[in-house]
Design an enzyme around this catalytic site. Structure first.
Site, PDB file in Angstrom:
ATOM      1  CE  LYS A  42     -30.534  39.825  -5.093  1.00  0.00           C
ATOM      2  NZ  LYS A  42     -30.073  40.058  -3.705  1.00  0.00           N
ATOM      3  CE1 TYR A 272     -33.061  71.072 -18.740  1.00  0.00           C
ATOM      4  CE2 TYR A 272     -33.177  68.994 -17.958  1.00  0.00           C
ATOM      5  CZ  TYR A 272     -33.439  70.108 -18.653  1.00  0.00           C
ATOM      6  OH  TYR A 272     -33.792  69.834 -19.346  1.00  0.00           O
TER       7      TYR A 272
HETATM    8  C1  LIG Z   1     -28.748  39.425  -3.801  1.00  0.00           C
HETATM    9  C2  LIG Z   1     -28.274  38.536  -2.529  1.00  0.00           C
HETATM   10  C3  LIG Z   1     -27.280  37.329  -3.333  1.00  0.00           C
HETATM   11  C4  LIG Z   1     -26.536  37.362  -4.565  1.00  0.00           C
HETATM   12  O1  LIG Z   1     -24.878  38.242  -4.136  1.00  0.00           O
HETATM   13  P1  LIG Z   1     -23.995  38.763  -5.340  1.00  0.00           P
HETATM   14  O2  LIG Z   1     -23.546  39.456  -4.621  1.00  0.00           O
HETATM   15  O3  LIG Z   1     -24.496  39.389  -5.975  1.00  0.00           O
HETATM   16  O4  LIG Z   1     -23.563  37.335  -5.936  1.00  0.00           O
HETATM   17  C5  LIG Z   1     -27.220  35.894  -2.548  1.00  0.00           C
HETATM   18  N1  LIG Z   1     -27.942  36.555  -1.600  1.00  0.00           N
HETATM   19  C6  LIG Z   1     -28.769  36.919  -0.148  1.00  0.00           C
HETATM   20  C7  LIG Z   1     -29.517  37.421   0.829  1.00  0.00           C
HETATM   21  C8  LIG Z   1     -29.100  37.977  -1.734  1.00  0.00           C
HETATM   22  O5  LIG Z   1     -29.796  39.206  -1.340  1.00  0.00           O
END
Ligand SMILES: *Cc1c(COP(=O)(O)O)cnc(C)c1O
Length: 378
Positions: A42, A272
């Site tokens: 993702k 800034y």
């Molecule tokens: C993003 C996500 C993961 C992975 O989590 P990490 O801490 O990056 O390993 C697993 N399950 C769900 C539902 C997520 O949204």
């Protein structure tokens, strides 16, 4: 992996080490096999490029891919990825019919079950779903009181041939702090939800709960599959353990070159707000990356590597640039010298920038901006 000096043509680049992604999937496999591995790709593969991440993860042995949105999963299908993909965060605007057509598995927390069944009916094709139970995170997933109702609706739709239940899952809240008892409570609640599902005749092959920290620290959370993201991208989810401690390699190296160098007198203000003034004559280097590129504006004293030495940012990060105090008016640092912001062999991690910006490594790597080209190596 470090990039040969002078070989970077790009003015700014995030080097993505595909072989390190593969290595990290294999390393996670040593912790979790025989459980299957779903790699979360993702948010554009945590900033690495979703397709790059997906291809490297699969080459490293990943069994599944995971995305938040159906649109993210559909883009991977469009790019030719045929591996199983689960998408779990939906809105009324989600195109469930497209997901079904593209063989994208769907996480279901409640209301979606009706919309998915409707899409399946109009396509005359069953959807593949993973039911999600909220065991304590308080985010997505069916509330425990609503779980039996979701199961009943699922059974009804299944009997009409509109869906198959491929998995049941939950998500953990505090697995990055392995001693906290809330994880035990969540896992107990998950086992109870699985039993209730079994009483409804729902016994899918894929029970999954673990994120990276649970995959690496809680064998009792592995079940049939783990869902891992940050560890695949070479980051430690634990405050007190480095990636090296865990056997993980960094996968993203953020580089640029020095855009300007100048001598300044004591009292010179920087950036800034003039929140910082140098207290003696020094030289300043201008680094052409700013908050539009994902360097947090709030970062204070963020590290960079120039010519083998660590220096730190001074003053506010601006949209396109920040300033580094070279600590020496007669510095040998010159315009054009290579700068590593984090990753590679620099000794600087995304977690260091997280610490400088009151956030975590996850946020640093996922927010590197679209203006920074990704170049895949390894
Ligand atoms: C993003 C996500 C993961 C992975 O989590 P990490 O801490 O990056 O390993 C697993 N399950 C769900 C539902 C997520 O949204």
């Amino acid at each position: 992996m470090s990039y040969p000096a002078g070989a970077v043509d790009a003015e700014r680049v995030a080097l993505i080490d595909a072989s390190a992604i593969q290595h990290n999937v294999r390393t996670i496999g040593e912790y979790v096999r025989p459980a299957k591995i779903m790699v979360a790709v993702k948010a554009d593969g945590y900033g690495h490029g979703a397709l790059t991440a997906a291809q490297a993860a699969l080459a490293g042995g990943a069994d599944w891919l995971g995305t938040a949105h159906v649109a993210e999963a559909a883009a991977l299908r469009q790019a030719g990825i045929e591996a199983p993909i689960l998408a779990w965060l939906h809105t009324r605007g989600t195109d469930f019919a497209h997901a079904i057509e593209q063989h994208i598995d769907l996480g279901v927390s409640g209301w979606e079950i009706e919309a998915i069944a409707e899409a399946a009916e109009s396509l005359q094709t069953p959807a593949r779903v993973h039911l999600k139970i909220d065991t304590g995170l308080g985010r997505n997933g069916a509330a425990r009181a609503d779980w039996p109702q979701l199961l009943r609706r699922t059974v009804e739709h299944r009997e009409r041939g509109l869906l198959s239940v491929e998995g049941i899952f939950t998500h953990l809240a505090v697995a990055d702090e392995p001693d906290r008892r809330e994880t035990d409570e969540q896992l107990a609640a998950f086992r109870e939800a699985l039993e209730i599902a079994a009483e409804h005749g729902i016994t899918p092959d894929l029970r999954h709960a673990a994120n990276t920290p649970a995959a690496l620290s809680r064998p009792d959370a592995h079940f049939d599959m783990v869902r891992v993201g940050v560890g695949v991208y070479g980051q430690s989810p634990f405050a007190d353990r480095t990636p090296e401690d865990l056997g993980l390699k960094p996968t993203m190296e953020l580089r640029t070159t020095v855009a300007n160098v100048k001598r300044v007198p004591a009292g010179q203000g920087i950036s800034y707000g003039l929140t910082h003034r140098v207290d003696r004559p020094t030289a300043l280097a201008l680094i052409p990356l700013g908050y539009a590129d994902g360097i947090p504006r709030i970062a204070v004293h963020g590290p960079v590597l120039i010519n083998g030495r660590i220096y730190h940012s001074a003053g506010r990060v601006a949209m396109d640039q920040f300033v580094v105090d070279l600590q020496d008016p007669d510095t040998e640092v010159q315009v054009g010298d290579d700068v590593v912001v984090f990753g590679g062999d620099s000794g600087i991690s995304a977690a260091d920038w997280g610490a400088a910006a009151q956030t975590i490594n996850y946020e640093i790597i996922t927010r590197i901006g679209a203006r920074v080209p990704r170049e895949v190596i390894g």
